[in-house]
Design a protein around this motif. Sequence first.
Motif, mmCIF file in Angstrom:
data_model
loop_
_atom_site.group_PDB
_atom_site.id
_atom_site.type_symbol
_atom_site.label_atom_id
_atom_site.label_comp_id
_atom_site.label_asym_id
_atom_site.label_seq_id
_atom_site.Cartn_x
_atom_site.Cartn_y
_atom_site.Cartn_z
ATOM 1 N N MET A 17 2.687 9.176 -62.511
ATOM 2 C CA MET A 17 3.118 7.748 -61.813
ATOM 3 C C MET A 17 3.689 8.306 -60.702
ATOM 4 N N GLY A 18 5.016 9.528 -61.728
ATOM 5 C CA GLY A 18 6.782 9.242 -60.953
ATOM 6 C C GLY A 18 5.854 10.333 -59.653
ATOM 7 N N THR A 19 4.453 11.076 -59.647
ATOM 8 C CA THR A 19 4.528 11.720 -58.583
ATOM 9 C C THR A 19 3.877 10.562 -57.066
ATOM 10 N N CYS A 20 4.031 9.612 -56.651
ATOM 11 C CA CYS A 20 3.790 8.623 -56.195
ATOM 12 C C CYS A 20 4.530 7.669 -55.428
ATOM 13 N N PHE A 21 5.868 8.957 -55.677
ATOM 14 C CA PHE A 21 7.321 7.804 -55.495
ATOM 15 C C PHE A 21 7.929 9.286 -55.219
ATOM 16 N N GLY A 22 7.794 10.409 -55.267
ATOM 17 C CA GLY A 22 8.879 12.055 -55.143
ATOM 18 C C GLY A 22 8.785 12.860 -55.772
ATOM 19 N N ALA A 23 8.888 13.840 -56.126
ATOM 20 C CA ALA A 23 8.615 15.234 -56.664
ATOM 21 C C ALA A 23 9.791 14.756 -57.958
ATOM 22 N N GLY A 24 11.619 14.823 -56.740
ATOM 23 C CA GLY A 24 11.850 14.793 -57.281
ATOM 24 C C GLY A 24 12.621 16.180 -58.700
ATOM 25 N N VAL A 25 13.200 16.436 -59.034
ATOM 26 C CA VAL A 25 13.920 16.627 -60.587
ATOM 27 C C VAL A 25 14.099 17.407 -61.282
ATOM 28 N N TYR A 26 12.839 17.457 -61.777
ATOM 29 C CA TYR A 26 12.920 17.495 -63.513
ATOM 30 C C TYR A 26 13.520 19.006 -63.835
ATOM 31 N N ALA A 27 13.613 18.371 -65.659
ATOM 32 C CA ALA A 27 14.301 19.456 -66.494
ATOM 33 C C ALA A 27 12.697 20.365 -66.984
ATOM 34 N N GLN A 28 12.796 21.548 -67.247
ATOM 35 C CA GLN A 28 11.703 21.901 -67.399
ATOM 36 C C GLN A 28 11.220 21.904 -68.477
ATOM 37 N N ASP A 29 11.862 20.736 -70.182
ATOM 38 C CA ASP A 29 11.175 20.549 -70.867
ATOM 39 C C ASP A 29 10.042 19.591 -70.648
ATOM 40 N N VAL A 30 10.407 18.224 -69.752
ATOM 41 C CA VAL A 30 10.440 16.807 -69.510
ATOM 42 C C VAL A 30 8.321 17.667 -68.401
ATOM 43 N N LEU A 31 8.411 18.428 -67.776
ATOM 44 C CA LEU A 31 6.785 19.075 -67.209
ATOM 45 C C LEU A 31 6.031 19.406 -68.207
ATOM 46 N N GLN A 32 4.823 19.055 -67.635
ATOM 47 C CA GLN A 32 4.188 20.054 -68.559
ATOM 48 C C GLN A 32 2.622 19.970 -67.287
ATOM 49 N N ARG A 33 1.935 20.806 -67.516
ATOM 50 C CA ARG A 33 0.731 21.419 -66.872
ATOM 51 C C ARG A 33 -0.105 20.658 -67.580
ATOM 52 N N VAL A 34 -1.176 19.922 -66.420
ATOM 53 C CA VAL A 34 -1.987 19.768 -67.432
ATOM 54 C C VAL A 34 -3.932 19.914 -66.865
#
Length: 285
Positions: A17-34
Motif C-alpha cells: 500500500m505504501g508504494t501507492c504514495f512513493g517509494a521512500g527510503v526503507y530499512a533493508q530489514d523492512v522490505l521483503q521481496r515476493v
Amino acid sequence: MKKMPKWSKVTIVGTLMGTCFGAGVYAQDVLQRVDAYLRSDYKVVVNGQAVQLANPPLIYNNSSYLPVKELAGHLGAVVNWEESTKTIYVVPRVNSNQPTEGNEANYTEIILQYPFAQYMDYQGATYSVLMNNTDQTYYRLSDIERMGIRTDGLRKAKEKFTGQIYVSEAELKNVWGNVPPQISYSRFENLVVSGETDPLKLKALKSYVESYRYFVVDKVSYSWNPVIIDKLSEENTYVYLLNNNGHFFKTTIKLTPFTNYSNEISDYLVASTSVEDIEAGKVVK
C-alpha cells in the motif's frame, strides 16, 4: 510451502500500500521481496458500479490486494500519507472541503411538515425509511446508517419536536452517487413498521392502528394518519408517529403475548398505550 506468519503478511500489505504514495527510503530489514501476479482481467465493483483502476489488482498468496488510494477515492474517502512515520491515514469523509459535524449548535433546524415512510431497496436488502418533505427531502439519519451509508462530513438537520437527526437528499447524493435507494414495490404497504419482523407482532400492531384510526367527536369525524412505527430497545415496546390535520402525536405501544393451551405464543395483544402531543410536549391520554 511453509505458511507465512501473520506479522509477515501485515508487513507485506503495508509495503504494497505504501508504494501507492512513493517509494521512500526503507530499512533493508523492512522490505521483503515476493512473487505476485497483476490481474488486469479482474473486475472491481464499488457500491454497485464497475470501476476502472489505473493499477490492476495484485494477487499474492491467494489473496487480492488493491491500491488503497484509488479504492478510497471511489469510496468517497480521503487518504493521507505521513512519510515520517510511514503511516497511511484513511479518513471516511466525502471530500476535504465539507465541514465536520460538530455539536448540536451546527445543526439546521427543521420541523415535521410532510413526513412519510416507505420501504426502500438498497444494495440487495430492504429497509424502512422515514422521510420529511420541507423545502427539500430529508432522510432520517438512523435509517440511513442502518443501510451502511456513511454520513461523516455531511451537513445534518435536527427536527424541532422529536429531536431526531436528518440528512438532506442533496447531501446524500454525495455518498450514494448514481445508486440511490429505490422504492420497494415488492413491499409497498400503507403502514411501515421499522425494526420488527415477527409476523404475530406485526399483525397486532397493524390491527391496533386500523382499529383506532377513525373517531368521532361531537358528531364530527376525524382520523389518525399513520406515519411510522419504530421498535424500541425495550421488549415488545414501540413508538407510533401519527398526525391529525397536520398536528403530530406519538403513541407508545406495549404488546403482551397470548399463549395457548400448549403454552405457546399464539398471538399478541396491546397491553397499554399513551398518546403524547409532541408539539405541545405533553401526554393527552
